[in-house]
Design an enzyme around this catalytic site. Structure first.
Site, PDB file in Angstrom:
ATOM      1  N   SER A 176       2.221  47.448  32.925  1.00 12.39           N
ATOM      2  CA  SER A 176       1.474  48.547  32.403  1.00 12.39           C
ATOM      3  C   SER A 176       2.530  49.809  32.294  1.00 12.39           C
ATOM      4  O   SER A 176       3.568  49.520  31.775  1.00 12.39           O
ATOM      5  CB  SER A 176       0.399  48.716  33.328  1.00 12.39           C
ATOM      6  OG  SER A 176      -0.373  49.734  32.463  1.00 12.39           O
ATOM      7  N   ASP A 246     -12.809  29.254  20.578  1.00 16.75           N
ATOM      8  CA  ASP A 246     -12.321  28.470  21.856  1.00 16.75           C
ATOM      9  C   ASP A 246     -11.589  27.118  21.070  1.00 16.75           C
ATOM     10  O   ASP A 246     -10.326  26.996  21.776  1.00 16.75           O
ATOM     11  CB  ASP A 246     -13.341  27.861  22.995  1.00 16.75           C
ATOM     12  CG  ASP A 246     -12.843  27.089  23.963  1.00 16.75           C
ATOM     13  OD1 ASP A 246     -11.451  27.145  24.291  1.00 16.75           O
ATOM     14  OD2 ASP A 246     -13.600  26.555  25.013  1.00 16.75           O
ATOM     15  N   ASP A 249      -7.380  26.583  18.768  1.00 16.41           N
ATOM     16  CA  ASP A 249      -6.129  25.910  19.178  1.00 16.41           C
ATOM     17  C   ASP A 249      -6.119  24.554  19.168  1.00 16.41           C
ATOM     18  O   ASP A 249      -4.973  23.763  19.770  1.00 16.41           O
ATOM     19  CB  ASP A 249      -5.522  26.383  20.424  1.00 16.41           C
ATOM     20  CG  ASP A 249      -6.415  26.422  21.512  1.00 16.41           C
ATOM     21  OD1 ASP A 249      -7.567  25.669  21.509  1.00 16.41           O
ATOM     22  OD2 ASP A 249      -5.714  26.682  22.692  1.00 16.41           O
ATOM     23  N   ASP A 253     -11.073  24.853  26.151  1.00 19.33           N
ATOM     24  CA  ASP A 253     -10.737  25.073  27.446  1.00 19.33           C
ATOM     25  C   ASP A 253     -11.065  26.414  27.978  1.00 19.33           C
ATOM     26  O   ASP A 253     -10.780  26.798  29.168  1.00 19.33           O
ATOM     27  CB  ASP A 253      -9.010  24.819  27.747  1.00 19.33           C
ATOM     28  CG  ASP A 253      -8.503  25.783  26.907  1.00 19.33           C
ATOM     29  OD1 ASP A 253      -8.885  26.669  26.057  1.00 19.33           O
ATOM     30  OD2 ASP A 253      -7.262  25.824  26.814  1.00 19.33           O
ATOM     31  N   ASP A 398      -6.210  41.489  27.134  1.00 16.58           N
ATOM     32  CA  ASP A 398      -5.973  42.781  27.552  1.00 16.58           C
ATOM     33  C   ASP A 398      -6.718  43.859  26.904  1.00 16.58           C
ATOM     34  O   ASP A 398      -6.471  43.965  25.661  1.00 16.58           O
ATOM     35  CB  ASP A 398      -4.372  43.066  27.634  1.00 16.58           C
ATOM     36  CG  ASP A 398      -3.999  44.417  28.432  1.00 16.58           C
ATOM     37  OD1 ASP A 398      -5.128  45.349  28.417  1.00 16.58           O
ATOM     38  OD2 ASP A 398      -2.816  44.241  28.839  1.00 16.58           O
ATOM     39  N   HIS A 437      -5.564  42.634  31.709  1.00 15.41           N
ATOM     40  CA  HIS A 437      -4.473  43.579  31.977  1.00 15.41           C
ATOM     41  C   HIS A 437      -3.816  43.423  33.141  1.00 15.41           C
ATOM     42  O   HIS A 437      -4.381  43.761  34.257  1.00 15.41           O
ATOM     43  CB  HIS A 437      -5.024  44.944  31.858  1.00 15.41           C
ATOM     44  CG  HIS A 437      -4.180  45.977  31.707  1.00 15.41           C
ATOM     45  ND1 HIS A 437      -2.723  46.116  30.929  1.00 15.41           N
ATOM     46  CD2 HIS A 437      -3.792  47.056  32.773  1.00 15.41           C
ATOM     47  CE1 HIS A 437      -2.050  47.137  31.329  1.00 15.41           C
ATOM     48  NE2 HIS A 437      -2.566  47.757  32.393  1.00 15.41           N
TER      49      HIS A 437
END
Length: 475
Positions: A176, A246, A249, A253, A398, A437
């Site tokens: 960060s 989901d 790709d 999962d 994030d 994050h």
């Protein structure tokens, strides 16, 4: 830059074990004076909680940077590990109060490194408190970049004094704001660190905290000043997003590998009559659309790369919408404090709010302070020329330091370097699906910072040139 440990020297380096030091050698450091600073206290901390016994030294680098250095009482590996700090910092050693490794000295100390960190040059009431910066350019400079070099300098004096020799290698780790510091180290101090770990780097504070976070805040503020999208519907949105993304790709999962690969349609959640808990009003759908889009001016120009990523919904309470029982919504707190006390050359003060940010005129007004804080310059050629190695990692989920800026920086850095292959000789990027994050909150699959270990692959990269392939912790 300290000399890297090449393969031919690896065996010799492995034999480097500093002798045990007497307690008196530690306490004798109290009152030590060095150029532009002095030691305020030194004491032996016994072995505990998985950490070896170490000499804890507190020091001040003038005018006001508080620094803590931890020196292993025995078994020093001859190396140095420096940690960054989070948010607006201001609390010395805050990260080491817990068990996590983010912005903490713990990972280095556990492996025998001499370690150090700082409060970045001021005392804050919390990591979202920026009132210390009110018309205080000296403190802003220290937070922006100077504390990085001063922490390294002071730690070097103490390592020499305690062990009688300098560290042979140096590593920096931060996430960060600590990630911003990592990039700043590569830019301003290109020969200071052999290895750098940069996590979820908030490398463009004026673009992110002033501009993007104000956009997200304004998008969720009604005409009467109340929030539009309140706590409670994050799961509804998240379930719809995951259902559509989901498998993008090729694997179902529970994780979204890359939110850019999925075009989400939330129209099926629209309320047909009155507002209800299991649907989204037109105004709520509008908030999410603006969050996904990211900040733009009236002409449609993108003012910061991307917006809130798909897959981040489980974490919205802490960062965006607030928690059901109160608290959270930290994006608002960061934006309000930064805009009031840090973003502009002439601080507007406590009366300023993110709803005051003008996307037509204010971005240009941020330039003066951008030169103090920002570390998003993709030209790290000096660091690369010095042989430095850098691992950059970021969670795709994030919801405060949005991941698109990190990808944008990497692509530009590759262009400057002459291509991705050339950049990969010194920089490795890892984008982690489903990660909050800095991995602060466990995701639906349990993924958190505890599942990551970028230090082990960085050590191997520095020792024998083995490029990192993963930053996931070993099972």
């Amino acid at each position: 830059m300290r000399l890297p440990v090449f393969a031919g020297l690896a065996a010799l380096a492995a034999l480097h074990v500093a002798p045990a030091h007497a307690d008196t050698a530690c306490t004798a450091l109290t009152g030590t004076v060095f150029p532009a600073g002095h030691v305020t206290s030194a004491r032996v901390m016994p072995e505990a909680d998985g950490l070896p016994a170490y000499c804890e030294v507190r020091a001040t680098a003038l005018p006001a940077i508080s620094i803590e250095v931890r020196l292993p009482m025995e078994g020093w590996n001859g190396k140095y590990y420096q940690a960054g700090c989070g948010g607006f910092c201001g609390i010395l050693g805050r990260a080491d109060a817990g068990s996590g490794w983010i912005n903490a000295m713990r990972p280095g100390l556990e492996r025998g490194y001499a370690t150090a960190t700082s409060d970045s040059g001021h005392h804050g009431l919390s990591v979202v408190d920026a009132s210390w910066a009110d018309h205080n350019p000296q403190a802003e400079r220290d937070w922006g970049w100077r504390s990085i070099g001063e922490t390294n300098r002071v730690a070097g004096h103490l390592i020499d004094a305690f062990y009688g020799e300098p560290a042979e290698q140096a590593i920096f780790q931060g996430c960060s704001t600590g990630g911003r510091m990592a990039h700043m180290a590569a830019l301003r101090y290109p020969e200071m660190f052999d290895g750098i770990i940069s996590g979820a780097p908030a490398m463009d504070y004026t673009g992110l905290v002033a501009t993007a976070l104000s956009w997200f805040m304004q998008a969720n503020t009604d005409a009467d000043g109340t929030p539009i999208l309140k706590p409670g519907k994050e799961a509804l949105v998240g379930e719809a997003v995951l259902a559509q993304c989901d498998g993008a790709d090729g694997a179902e999962d529970g994780l979204i590998a890359d939110p850019r690969a999925c075009d989400v349609d939330l129209s099926g959640l629209a309320c047909t009559d009155a507002a209800a808990e299991d649907c989204l009003t037109e105004a709520e759908l509008g908030v999410i659309a603006k969050w996904r889009e990211g900040p733009r001016n009236a002409a449609g120009d993108q003012l910061y790369p991307g917006g809130i990523p798909e897959g981040s919904e489980p974490f919205w309470g802490l960062w965006l919408t607030g928690l059901p029982g109160g608290g959270g919504k930290l994006n608002h707190a960061f934006a309000a404090n930064f805009g009031a006390y840090m973003a502009f050359a002439d601080d507007p003060g406590a009366g300023w709010a993110p709803t005051d940010f003008d996307f037509e005129t204010d971005p240009a007004r941020l330039a003066a302070m951008a030169s103090v804080y920002n570390a998003d310059d993709p030209d790290i050629s000096a660091f690369r020329a010095a042989g430095g190695k850098m691992i950059v990692w970021h969670g795709w989920a994030d919801a405060i330091v949005t991941p698109y800026k990190t990808v944008d920086w990497y692509e530009k850095a590759a262009e400057v370097a002459g291509g991705e292959d050339a950049l990969n000789e010194n920089v490795a990027l890892f984008m982690v699906p489903g990660l909050d994050h800095c991995g602060l909150q466990p995701g639906p699959t349990g993924l958190s910072q505890a599942d990551l270990d970028p230090l082990t692959p960085l050590e191997a990269w520095l020792a024998d040139g083995t490029a990192p392939r993963s930053i996931m912790a070993a099972e």
